[in-house]
Design an enzyme around this catalytic site. Sequence first.
Site, PDB file in Angstrom:
ATOM      1  N   PHE A  75       3.923  -5.157  -8.464  1.00  0.00           N
ATOM      2  CA  PHE A  75       2.711  -5.790  -7.505  1.00  0.00           C
ATOM      3  C   PHE A  75       1.488  -5.253  -8.250  1.00  0.00           C
ATOM      4  O   PHE A  75       1.281  -4.222  -8.521  1.00  0.00           O
ATOM      5  CB  PHE A  75       2.708  -5.372  -6.112  1.00  0.00           C
ATOM      6  CG  PHE A  75       3.934  -6.226  -5.411  1.00  0.00           C
ATOM      7  CD1 PHE A  75       5.407  -5.884  -5.604  1.00  0.00           C
ATOM      8  CD2 PHE A  75       3.565  -6.970  -4.212  1.00  0.00           C
ATOM      9  CE1 PHE A  75       6.063  -6.464  -4.776  1.00  0.00           C
ATOM     10  CE2 PHE A  75       4.554  -7.370  -3.411  1.00  0.00           C
ATOM     11  CZ  PHE A  75       6.103  -7.173  -3.834  1.00  0.00           C
ATOM     12  N   ASP A 101       1.577   0.951 -12.072  1.00  0.00           N
ATOM     13  CA  ASP A 101       0.690   1.841 -12.703  1.00  0.00           C
ATOM     14  C   ASP A 101       1.510   2.882 -13.510  1.00  0.00           C
ATOM     15  O   ASP A 101       1.664   4.274 -13.135  1.00  0.00           O
ATOM     16  CB  ASP A 101      -0.073   2.397 -11.611  1.00  0.00           C
ATOM     17  CG  ASP A 101       0.523   3.160 -10.734  1.00  0.00           C
ATOM     18  OD1 ASP A 101       1.438   2.597 -10.102  1.00  0.00           O
ATOM     19  OD2 ASP A 101       0.168   4.220  -9.695  1.00  0.00           O
ATOM     20  N   ASP A 143       6.929  -0.038  -9.718  1.00  0.00           N
ATOM     21  CA  ASP A 143       5.262   0.071  -9.512  1.00  0.00           C
ATOM     22  C   ASP A 143       4.678  -0.226 -10.866  1.00  0.00           C
ATOM     23  O   ASP A 143       5.209  -0.169 -11.899  1.00  0.00           O
ATOM     24  CB  ASP A 143       4.914   1.632  -9.389  1.00  0.00           C
ATOM     25  CG  ASP A 143       4.991   2.309  -7.793  1.00  0.00           C
ATOM     26  OD1 ASP A 143       5.496   1.354  -7.177  1.00  0.00           O
ATOM     27  OD2 ASP A 143       4.545   3.319  -7.809  1.00  0.00           O
ATOM     28  N   GLU A 145       8.003   4.870   0.786  1.00  0.00           N
ATOM     29  CA  GLU A 145       8.769   5.919   0.077  1.00  0.00           C
ATOM     30  C   GLU A 145       9.606   6.958   1.088  1.00  0.00           C
ATOM     31  O   GLU A 145      10.837   7.157   0.859  1.00  0.00           O
ATOM     32  CB  GLU A 145       8.097   6.583  -0.875  1.00  0.00           C
ATOM     33  CG  GLU A 145       8.794   7.706  -1.659  1.00  0.00           C
ATOM     34  CD  GLU A 145       7.723   8.287  -2.721  1.00  0.00           C
ATOM     35  OE1 GLU A 145       7.889   7.617  -3.962  1.00  0.00           O
ATOM     36  OE2 GLU A 145       7.007   9.269  -2.575  1.00  0.00           O
ATOM     37  N   TYR A 148      -5.561  -2.933  -9.243  1.00  0.00           N
ATOM     38  CA  TYR A 148      -4.360  -2.501 -10.164  1.00  0.00           C
ATOM     39  C   TYR A 148      -3.964  -3.488 -11.367  1.00  0.00           C
ATOM     40  O   TYR A 148      -3.093  -3.281 -11.824  1.00  0.00           O
ATOM     41  CB  TYR A 148      -3.248  -2.271  -9.208  1.00  0.00           C
ATOM     42  CG  TYR A 148      -3.426  -1.072  -8.402  1.00  0.00           C
ATOM     43  CD1 TYR A 148      -4.474  -0.565  -7.621  1.00  0.00           C
ATOM     44  CD2 TYR A 148      -2.195  -0.055  -8.442  1.00  0.00           C
ATOM     45  CE1 TYR A 148      -4.209   0.512  -6.984  1.00  0.00           C
ATOM     46  CE2 TYR A 148      -2.268   1.327  -7.819  1.00  0.00           C
ATOM     47  CZ  TYR A 148      -3.411   1.448  -7.071  1.00  0.00           C
ATOM     48  OH  TYR A 148      -3.278   2.779  -6.250  1.00  0.00           O
TER      49      TYR A 148
HETATM   50  C1  UD2 Z   1       3.505   6.772  -4.489  1.00  0.00           C
HETATM   51  C2  UD2 Z   1       4.880   6.118  -4.712  1.00  0.00           C
HETATM   52  C3  UD2 Z   1       4.713   4.682  -4.655  1.00  0.00           C
HETATM   53  C4  UD2 Z   1       4.530   4.278  -3.178  1.00  0.00           C
HETATM   54  C5  UD2 Z   1       3.572   5.233  -2.802  1.00  0.00           C
HETATM   55  C6  UD2 Z   1       3.355   5.159  -1.178  1.00  0.00           C
HETATM   56  C7  UD2 Z   1       5.447   7.321  -6.895  1.00  0.00           C
HETATM   57  C8  UD2 Z   1       5.362   7.389  -8.476  1.00  0.00           C
HETATM   58  N1  UD2 Z   1       4.991   6.382  -6.532  1.00  0.00           N
HETATM   59  O1  UD2 Z   1       2.785   6.322  -5.491  1.00  0.00           O
HETATM   60  O2  UD2 Z   1       5.890   3.822  -5.267  1.00  0.00           O
HETATM   61  O3  UD2 Z   1       5.552   4.654  -2.425  1.00  0.00           O
HETATM   62  O4  UD2 Z   1       3.550   6.507  -3.056  1.00  0.00           O
HETATM   63  O5  UD2 Z   1       2.578   6.142  -0.584  1.00  0.00           O
HETATM   64  O6  UD2 Z   1       6.167   8.215  -6.216  1.00  0.00           O
HETATM   65  N2  UD2 Z   1      -0.573  -1.222  -5.304  1.00  0.00           N
HETATM   66  C9  UD2 Z   1      -1.667  -2.588  -5.614  1.00  0.00           C
HETATM   67  N3  UD2 Z   1      -2.947  -2.307  -5.549  1.00  0.00           N
HETATM   68  C10 UD2 Z   1      -3.706  -1.435  -4.652  1.00  0.00           C
HETATM   69  C11 UD2 Z   1      -2.722  -0.248  -4.339  1.00  0.00           C
HETATM   70  C12 UD2 Z   1      -1.324  -0.323  -4.650  1.00  0.00           C
HETATM   71  O7  UD2 Z   1      -1.224  -3.335  -6.463  1.00  0.00           O
HETATM   72  O8  UD2 Z   1      -4.706  -1.261  -4.315  1.00  0.00           O
HETATM   73  C13 UD2 Z   1       0.548  -1.355  -5.800  1.00  0.00           C
HETATM   74  C14 UD2 Z   1       0.801  -1.067  -7.061  1.00  0.00           C
HETATM   75  O9  UD2 Z   1       2.062  -1.870  -7.618  1.00  0.00           O
HETATM   76  C15 UD2 Z   1       1.353   0.165  -7.080  1.00  0.00           C
HETATM   77  C16 UD2 Z   1       2.049   0.263  -5.950  1.00  0.00           C
HETATM   78  O10 UD2 Z   1       1.435  -0.616  -4.845  1.00  0.00           O
HETATM   79  O11 UD2 Z   1       1.927   0.590  -8.076  1.00  0.00           O
HETATM   80  C17 UD2 Z   1       2.070   1.705  -5.107  1.00  0.00           C
HETATM   81  O12 UD2 Z   1       0.859   2.360  -4.916  1.00  0.00           O
HETATM   82  P1  UD2 Z   1       0.221   3.466  -5.845  1.00  0.00           P
HETATM   83  O13 UD2 Z   1       0.635   3.537  -7.250  1.00  0.00           O
HETATM   84  O14 UD2 Z   1      -1.151   3.813  -5.433  1.00  0.00           O
HETATM   85  O15 UD2 Z   1       0.904   4.805  -5.115  1.00  0.00           O
HETATM   86  P2  UD2 Z   1       1.120   6.169  -5.336  1.00  0.00           P
HETATM   87  O16 UD2 Z   1       0.470   6.261  -6.883  1.00  0.00           O
HETATM   88  O17 UD2 Z   1       0.833   7.127  -4.308  1.00  0.00           O
END
Ligand code: UD2
Length: 358
Positions: free
Chosen positions: A125, A217, A215, A307, A130
């Site tokens: 996604f 990123d 994910d 998660e 992103y």
């Molecule tokens: C953690 C988790 C992630 C998710 C999230 C929930 C890890 C490494 N990753 O990462 O899987 O469970 O926590 O709290 O443990 N996205 C978009 N646009 C946006 C925001 C999100 O496309 O504006 C999608 C994108 O694919 C991203 C995913 O949602 O990789 C998860 O969001 P994140 O990476 O910001 O979440 P993060 O880093 O807190």
Amino acid sequence: MPHHHNLVFMTLVVFGMVLSGLIYISTNQNSCKQQMIEQVFRKSEEKLEDFGLRSSPGSEEKLEDFGLRSSPGFLYNQPSTLVGRTDVVSMTPWLAPIIWEGTFDPTLIDSIYKQHNLTIATTVFALGKYTRFLKDFLESAEEHYFVGFRVHYYLFTDQPEAVPEVKMGENHHLTVRRVPSLDRWQDISMGRMEILEKLIKNELANEADYIFCLDVDAKFYGRWGVESLGRLVGVIHPWFFDYPRDQFSYERRPESQAFIPAGEGDYYYTAAAFGGSLADVHHLTKTCWEQLNIDIANSIEAIWHEESHLNKYFLYTKPSKLLSPEYLWRDINAAVGQVKIIRFSHVAKNNAEVRPNV
Ligand code: UD2
């Protein structure tokens, strides 16, 4: 009627009787065959419906008749019963393998899986800012991810026009799907469960054998291949692999459906990568989405969103295979001796800058 006419008539009558008999037998046989085929399909349909999936001709065979066949004359290193990784645990207490470098032979495992014409659906996604991660994600995937096997990426985005041109390798395909933009990053992250559930149920049954949900990123630095395939596959989170269970960031409020009481827990799994067979991942995404909705109705949001729900799911529906933190590291993590190769890694990002909300 002259005698010879009589003979011709009788011959015709006998011939007619034999012919109609033959036609009867063959129609009957055909309809029997048809019935049998229908029965087989109906049976396989019932089975798959247990998992909420429709069947397709041949799909049952693909999912269940999966032997690990090796070819005569194919040479590889002798497996040892005594020498192997001793610095890490490569088996859970419920006997699911934990995949680390050195626990599998890539040449051997590739040759075994090559005999099956497998397709690995892979979802990613990229909404809002992103989309900037897509180029590195896709280019590095094309270098390291299931090279030589069939991969179908399903990319969900609110800006299809921002998807970069990336050259796909042989048998790798990319499908871009538009989804609506959302204001909260938490909703984007959690909403993936609903979209995945629908994708698997409505489209993938005839299309793929396995699925991984990743994910965006993040970036590949090393091989991620068929060693990762299994019925239900979880990845150990790179932050918590050496933590005591009571320090895992599980949801601790009993009001949430993701609640895990103190004293329980196996590992802390990441939601940045999970996968498995279509039926198993369908059940996972369906359950997590249902639990997330109960939480919404009760005005509670689990601490780490989907998660937290994924961790609850994996606690009571144990994964059949676990991937070590090699399969999800963090670019900012210090190196540790046990992680001999980083295969996939979360890139450093400025959350405040890339997310639509704080
Ligand atoms: C953690 C988790 C992630 C998710 C999230 C929930 C890890 C490494 N990753 O990462 O899987 O469970 O926590 O709290 O443990 N996205 C978009 N646009 C946006 C925001 C999100 O496309 O504006 C999608 C994108 O694919 C991203 C995913 O949602 O990789 C998860 O969001 P994140 O990476 O910001 O979440 P993060 O880093 O807190």
